[in-house]
Design a protein around this motif. Structure first.
Motif, short mmCIF file in Angstrom:
data_model
loop_
_atom_site.label_atom_id
_atom_site.label_comp_id
_atom_site.label_asym_id
_atom_site.label_seq_id
_atom_site.Cartn_x
_atom_site.Cartn_y
_atom_site.Cartn_z
N THR A 40 -141.09 65.42 -25.79
CA THR A 40 -141.02 64.10 -26.42
C THR A 40 -139.84 63.38 -25.74
O THR A 40 -139.11 64.00 -24.96
CB THR A 40 -140.73 64.20 -27.94
N PRO A 41 -139.62 62.07 -26.05
CA PRO A 41 -138.48 61.41 -25.39
C PRO A 41 -137.14 62.13 -25.66
O PRO A 41 -136.22 62.05 -24.85
CB PRO A 41 -138.50 60.01 -26.02
N ARG A 42 -137.03 62.83 -26.79
CA ARG A 42 -135.74 63.51 -27.07
C ARG A 42 -135.79 65.03 -26.83
O ARG A 42 -134.79 65.71 -26.97
CB ARG A 42 -135.32 63.24 -28.52
N LEU A 43 -136.96 65.55 -26.51
CA LEU A 43 -137.06 67.01 -26.32
C LEU A 43 -137.58 67.36 -24.93
O LEU A 43 -138.68 66.94 -24.55
CB LEU A 43 -138.00 67.62 -27.38
N SER A 44 -136.80 68.12 -24.17
CA SER A 44 -137.27 68.58 -22.86
C SER A 44 -137.57 70.07 -22.93
O SER A 44 -136.86 70.82 -23.62
CB SER A 44 -136.20 68.39 -21.79
N LEU A 45 -138.59 70.47 -22.21
CA LEU A 45 -138.90 71.90 -22.10
C LEU A 45 -138.53 72.32 -20.68
O LEU A 45 -139.06 71.77 -19.72
CB LEU A 45 -140.39 72.14 -22.35
N VAL A 46 -137.61 73.25 -20.56
CA VAL A 46 -137.15 73.65 -19.22
C VAL A 46 -137.36 75.14 -19.06
O VAL A 46 -136.90 75.93 -19.91
CB VAL A 46 -135.66 73.30 -19.01
N ASN A 47 -138.05 75.53 -18.00
CA ASN A 47 -138.22 76.98 -17.80
C ASN A 47 -137.29 77.50 -16.73
O ASN A 47 -136.82 76.75 -15.87
CB ASN A 47 -139.69 77.33 -17.54
N GLY A 48 -136.99 78.77 -16.82
CA GLY A 48 -136.09 79.39 -15.86
C GLY A 48 -135.54 80.68 -16.45
O GLY A 48 -135.98 81.12 -17.51
N SER A 49 -134.58 81.26 -15.73
CA SER A 49 -133.97 82.48 -16.23
C SER A 49 -132.49 82.22 -16.55
O SER A 49 -131.80 81.58 -15.76
CB SER A 49 -134.06 83.58 -15.17
N PHE A 50 -132.04 82.75 -17.67
CA PHE A 50 -130.63 82.55 -18.02
C PHE A 50 -129.69 83.43 -17.19
O PHE A 50 -128.50 83.46 -17.40
CB PHE A 50 -130.36 82.66 -19.52
N PHE A 51 -130.28 84.14 -16.23
CA PHE A 51 -129.40 84.84 -15.28
C PHE A 51 -129.16 83.98 -14.04
O PHE A 51 -128.32 84.30 -13.21
CB PHE A 51 -130.02 86.19 -14.87
N ASP A 52 -129.95 82.90 -13.91
CA ASP A 52 -129.81 82.05 -12.72
C ASP A 52 -129.08 80.75 -13.04
O ASP A 52 -128.01 80.49 -12.53
CB ASP A 52 -131.20 81.70 -12.15
N GLN A 53 -129.70 79.96 -13.93
CA GLN A 53 -129.12 78.64 -14.23
C GLN A 53 -129.72 78.14 -15.54
O GLN A 53 -130.90 78.36 -15.82
CB GLN A 53 -129.48 77.67 -13.11
N VAL A 54 -128.88 77.47 -16.33
CA VAL A 54 -129.41 76.82 -17.54
C VAL A 54 -129.04 75.34 -17.46
O VAL A 54 -128.09 74.97 -16.77
CB VAL A 54 -128.85 77.45 -18.84
N PRO A 55 -129.80 74.46 -18.15
CA PRO A 55 -129.48 73.03 -18.08
C PRO A 55 -128.14 72.73 -18.75
O PRO A 55 -127.66 73.51 -19.57
CB PRO A 55 -130.62 72.38 -18.87
N LYS A 56 -127.57 71.58 -18.42
CA LYS A 56 -126.29 71.18 -19.02
C LYS A 56 -126.51 70.68 -20.45
O LYS A 56 -127.56 70.11 -20.76
CB LYS A 56 -125.66 70.04 -18.20
N ALA A 57 -125.54 70.93 -21.32
CA ALA A 57 -125.63 70.44 -22.71
C ALA A 57 -124.24 70.50 -23.35
O ALA A 57 -123.31 71.10 -22.80
CB ALA A 57 -126.60 71.29 -23.51
N ASN A 58 -124.09 69.85 -24.52
CA ASN A 58 -122.80 69.92 -25.25
C ASN A 58 -122.74 71.17 -26.12
O ASN A 58 -121.68 71.69 -26.45
CB ASN A 58 -122.61 68.73 -26.20
N CYS A 59 -123.92 71.62 -26.54
CA CYS A 59 -123.96 72.81 -27.40
C CYS A 59 -125.08 73.71 -26.92
O CYS A 59 -126.20 73.25 -26.67
CB CYS A 59 -124.20 72.36 -28.85
N PHE A 60 -124.75 75.00 -26.77
CA PHE A 60 -125.75 75.98 -26.33
C PHE A 60 -125.99 76.96 -27.47
O PHE A 60 -125.04 77.58 -27.97
CB PHE A 60 -125.24 76.75 -25.11
N ILE A 61 -127.24 77.04 -27.89
CA ILE A 61 -127.55 78.00 -28.96
C ILE A 61 -128.16 79.24 -28.32
O ILE A 61 -129.06 79.15 -27.47
CB ILE A 61 -128.54 77.38 -29.98
N LEU A 62 -127.64 80.40 -28.71
CA LEU A 62 -128.24 81.67 -28.28
C LEU A 62 -128.62 82.41 -29.56
O LEU A 62 -127.77 83.08 -30.17
CB LEU A 62 -127.24 82.49 -27.47
N LYS A 63 -129.86 82.22 -29.99
CA LYS A 63 -130.25 82.84 -31.28
C LYS A 63 -131.10 84.08 -31.01
O LYS A 63 -132.14 83.99 -30.37
CB LYS A 63 -131.03 81.83 -32.14
#
Ligand SMILES: C[S@@+](CC[C@H](N)C(=O)[O-])C[C@H]1O[C@@H](n2cnc3c(N)ncnc32)[C@H](O)[C@@H]1O
Length: 330
Positions: free
Chosen positions: A214-237
């Motif tokens: 949606t305009p406010r939600l992006s879906l990004v695929n990848g591995s968290f061992f390589d690179q994650v997108p930039k953000a102010n808050c990262f949730i690891l649940k």
């Protein structure tokens, strides 16, 4: 004396009969029998259940009857079975978890658990014929679906509590790292209209998710061992408990690279309290060992991990249903 003997059997049975018990339960779950029984008053005759499920009349009667002492069903009159509070749970909140854990894949997965325990190494993936547990999702897409559905229903138990306990308003952007089904980020965005969100996970997982951008939600695929997108808050649940310290540090280091000065990491996982052991936490601790080489951690374990990753714990927000929150600062 008889009563004592019965009690002793009831206590002893789960220790040696659990396998049979869950195998029978898997038949109930596979055929959605809990869903078929409408109410605690209006039941269904076992011959009807047999017609719908195509299970032999005589044996489905015996399986239904087997579960009566466990209060999964009641038998109102001869052969008519009714819902109980417990079967209501298994046709609602716990349906997906019960389907996943009682499924045949899980039997295959735990076939070699003794090896894991002997060596303290995750042998589970080998039982499924894959190198890493996550590879099983590609190999068995239907297992991936069961897994995602179960994580989604487990998340539902946690999300209300998370929203009550955490103020997300300071953040402009939030990335849910390993967000799977995306339920948490979707709920956060629904509650905070000014926040932009990212659901980040492996491609094979996002491809199976019904969640749309949606305009406010992006879906990004990848591995968290390589690179994650930039953000102010990262949730690891429910992420770090899947990994040993060495891999957790690698994941945290990847996240750190995408943080800016004010970014925070929010870890939502269990905290084991040695004097107040909880069945659920110790259950998942064994799963973590067998499937991923991960573990459930005590407060001290978490702090040691943060120290090694050059992170400092800000605060523990609260104990919530099915999880704990920890806020960390860079
Ligand atoms: C235990 S689930 C947690 C899902 C979700 N956060 C929740 O709490 O319901 C772990 C998630 O990590 C994802 N995952 C595993 N390895 C990954 C990797 N290398 N990069 C990104 N995500 C990964 C899995 O696909 C899965 O969705």
């Amino acid at each position: 004396m008889l009563e004592n003997n019965r009690n002793s059997f009831d206590i002893a049975y789960p220790f040696f009969g659990g396998y049979l018990h869950t195998k029978l339960f898997s038949i109930i779950m596979k055929h959605d029998i809990c869903d078929m029984l409408e109410t605690e008053e209006n039941g269904l005759h076992y011959k009807e259940i047999s017609k719908i499920t195509k299970i032999n009349e005589n044996s489905i009667y015996r399986v239904m009857r087997y579960f009566i002492p466990f209060k999964l069903f009641t038998e109102k009159e001869n052969g008519v079975f009714c819902k109980t509070e417990i079967s209501t749970m298994f046709s609602g909140t716990f349906k997906a978890l019960a389907k996943r854990y009682s499924n045949d894949y899980n039997y295959k997965l735990y076939d070699n658990i003794e090896e894991s325990i002997m060596k303290n190494v995750n042998m589970g993936p080998e039982a499924l014929g894959v190198e890493k547990y996550w590879d099983s999702f590609q190999k068995y897409p239907e297992y991936c679906k069961l897994y995602m559905d179960s994580m989604k229903s487990y998340s539902k138990l946690q999300i209300e509590n998370i929203l009550q306990n955490v103020d997300f308003s300071p953040y402009k952007s939030i990335a849910d790292i390993g967000g799977s089904h995306g339920l948490l980020i979707k709920e956060i965005l629904d509650n905070y209209q000014s926040i932009a969100g990212i659901n980040f996970d492996l491609k094979c997982v996002l491809d199976k998710s019904p969640l749309k951008e949606t305009p406010r939600l992006s879906l990004v695929n990848g591995s968290f061992f390589d690179q994650v997108p930039k953000a102010n808050c990262f949730i690891l649940k429910n992420i770090l408990h899947d990994w040993d310290d060495e891999h957790c540090i690698k994941i945290l280091q990847t996240v750190i690279k995408s943080m800016d000065q004010d970014s925070k990491i929010m870890i939502i996982d269990y905290i084991i309290e040695p004097k107040q052991y909880k069945t659920q936490q110790l259950f998942t601790d064994i799963i973590m060992l067998h499937c991923y080489n991960g573990k459930e951690r005590t407060k001290e374990d978490w702090d040691q991990l943060f120290e090694k990753a050059n992170l400092k714990r800000d605060k523990i927000i609260s104990n919530v249903e099915a999880g704990c929150q920890i806020l960390s600062l860079k």
